[in-house]
Every structure is written in structure tokens, then in C-alpha cells.
Design a protein around this motif. Sequence first.
Motif, PDB file in Angstrom:
ATOM      1  N   ASP A   1      -6.006  -1.176  -4.731  1.00 23.41           N
ATOM      2  CA  ASP A   1      -5.414  -1.758  -3.521  1.00 23.41           C
ATOM      3  C   ASP A   1      -6.356  -2.804  -2.929  1.00 23.41           C
ATOM      4  OD1 ASP A   1      -3.835  -2.353  -1.377  1.00 23.41           O
ATOM      5  OD2 ASP A   1      -3.711  -0.315  -0.602  1.00 23.41           O
ATOM      6  N   GLU A   2      -6.097  -4.063  -3.208  1.00 29.91           N
ATOM      7  CA  GLU A   2      -6.915  -5.181  -2.724  1.00 29.91           C
ATOM      8  C   GLU A   2      -8.412  -4.890  -2.882  1.00 29.91           C
ATOM      9  OE1 GLU A   2      -5.511  -7.486   0.339  1.00 29.91           O
ATOM     10  OE2 GLU A   2      -3.487  -6.667   0.346  1.00 29.91           O
TER      11      GLU A   2
ATOM     12  N   SER B   1       0.839  -1.209   0.000  1.00 30.16           N
ATOM     13  CA  SER B   1       0.000   0.000   0.000  1.00 30.16           C
ATOM     14  C   SER B   1       0.874   1.259   0.000  1.00 30.16           C
ATOM     15  CB  SER B   1      -0.920   0.017   1.223  1.00 30.16           C
ATOM     16  OG  SER B   1      -1.812  -1.078   1.154  1.00 30.16           O
TER      17      SER B   1
HETATM   18 MG   LIG Z   1      -2.047  -2.886   2.151  1.00 29.68          MG
END
Ligand SMILES: [Mg+2]
Length: 255
Positions: free
Chosen positions: A160-161, A48
Motif C-alpha cells: 500500500d503506497e 486501501s
Molecule cells: Mg490509501
Amino acid sequence: MNPLLKLSHVSFSYHEAEGETPALSDISFSLEAGKFLAIVGPSGCGKSTLLSLICGLLVPEEGSISLLGLPLKEARANIGYMLQRDHLFEWRTIYSNVVLGLEIQKKMTPERLKSVDSMLETYGLSEFRGARPSQLSGGMRQRAALIRTLALEPDLLLLDEPFSALDYQTRLSVCDDIYEIIKKEEKTAILVTHDLSEAISVADQILVLTSRPGQIQKEVPIHFSMEKRTPMQTRSAPEFQEYFNLIWKELNTHA
Ligand SMILES: [Mg+2]
Ligand SMILES: Nc1ncnc2c1ncn2[C@@H]1O[C@H](COP(=O)(O)OP(=O)(O)O)[C@@H](O)[C@H]1O
């Protein structure tokens, strides 16, 4: 031609009263326009943080980042960021959520609104324009969040995910949907995920990071011999298992 994105020897640490947390060390890679890059690595390895550096929320301590040959600060390119939670506002309708970015950036032009309408139509959300986020399934919410991001016409999309809050089956089909939208809109994308299968199913290129401070352990180009791939189809292709085994071994080498 310059790659869309280029990182050269990027390092970053978080500084707090309790001390320093080195998060990333000596990251170099480049990404061509129209390609899909996936980043995998153990939890807390700096994935991240890497996206925050690429979109300019954080600034590298060492090294440099450029977009289309210009340093990030001077680059004209637009970056879209989509997170794990969809961040749709419950007090707004789906339509007013989807145009929120345009509203904030004062870009509610007829062309942009037309493009939003057409995406809502193409991606099955037209009839939910007046609905509230809570009336939509998890997958539909993720599509709405993606349309909101795409409305700003980003040159680079950071994910991000984005699927990790969904149950497994929904996740597979939403991943197919989102992949199709990204390809159809001809976007360049970076997906961070801790799910190796998901990474292989979408990526043209995978970066495997070591545990913190994240370094590039291996860069793996991904190629499927099928003519038109979808994430779901790649999962049953013969190459899939080979990539899985190769990267699994990498992930577990320095664990
Ligand atoms: Mg992360
Ligand atoms: N704002 C912050 N301040 C201090 N440390 C942080 C901060 N954000 C993340 N970290 C630390 O930096 C490391 C990398 O975090 P992160 O990039 O979120 O990892 P990942 O996304 O790969 O799980 C972790 O050890 C995390 O605890």
C-alpha cells in the motif's frame, strides 16, 4: 487452473453513527500467480479498503473473494501486507525486526532463519543486522520491511503506497530494488499507488478505479517488448508514454 486471486462483484461500505460511506462498488478482477498488479485511482477512492478486503481484515458486503479457488476464509494461502510506513521498531535491531513476524507466528525454524540470512545478504543488509532502524536510510528500511514480510513466505504480497514516504530519487531506486526482490522471489504482488508512472513501471496489469465509491473504470494489460525489464528501464521505453497517455486520459475522464 484457478487464478491465485479472484474477486467477483465485491462491494463495501463503512457504517458509522454519522451515516454510511460507500467505499467500493462491484469490483471484479482476477490475478494469475507470478503477476504484478497495480491499482491506481484518486485519493479516497477505496484502494486501501480493497487491500484490507483482500487480506481479510474487512469482509465484503456483497460479492466474493477467492484464493486459488477457495473462499478467502478457507484458503490456506498466506498474505503479506506492507504499508506506507515501514513500522520497524526502534528498540529492536534490524535482525530482530526482520524476524519479528516469524517470532510472533512461532515459525523461527532453521530453514526460515536461513532464508532470512540469505535475503539480508543478497539485499545488502547483512552488515546492518545489529543496527537500529534510525541508522538506516529510508531505502534500506523499506528493504528491511520487505524482508520481514517475505520471511513469512507469503503467496500474495500487498503493497500500500510503500514508496510514498521517500524522496523522489530514493523512491525510483527503492522501487527498482523492491521490484527485483519480488521477481527474484517469484512473488505475486498488488501495488496500490497514486503515482501513475510508478504503476506502469512495475505492472503486468493496471486497474484504474473511479472516484469513491471506487469502481473499475478500466483494466489495462501492460506489456513491454524489452527482454528483461526493470522499472527504471521501462520509463524510457517507447511504450511507456503511450500507456501513460492512455491511463491519464482514463483518470481524468470522470474527475
Ligand atoms: Mg490509501
Ligand atoms: N475506518 C473507516 N471508517 C469510515 N470511513 C472510512 C474508513 N476508512 C476509510 N474510510 C473512507 O472510505 C473511503 C475510501 O478510503 P481508502 O480505502 O482509505 O481510500 P484510498 O486508499 O484510495 O485513499 C474514503 O472516503 C475514506 O474516508
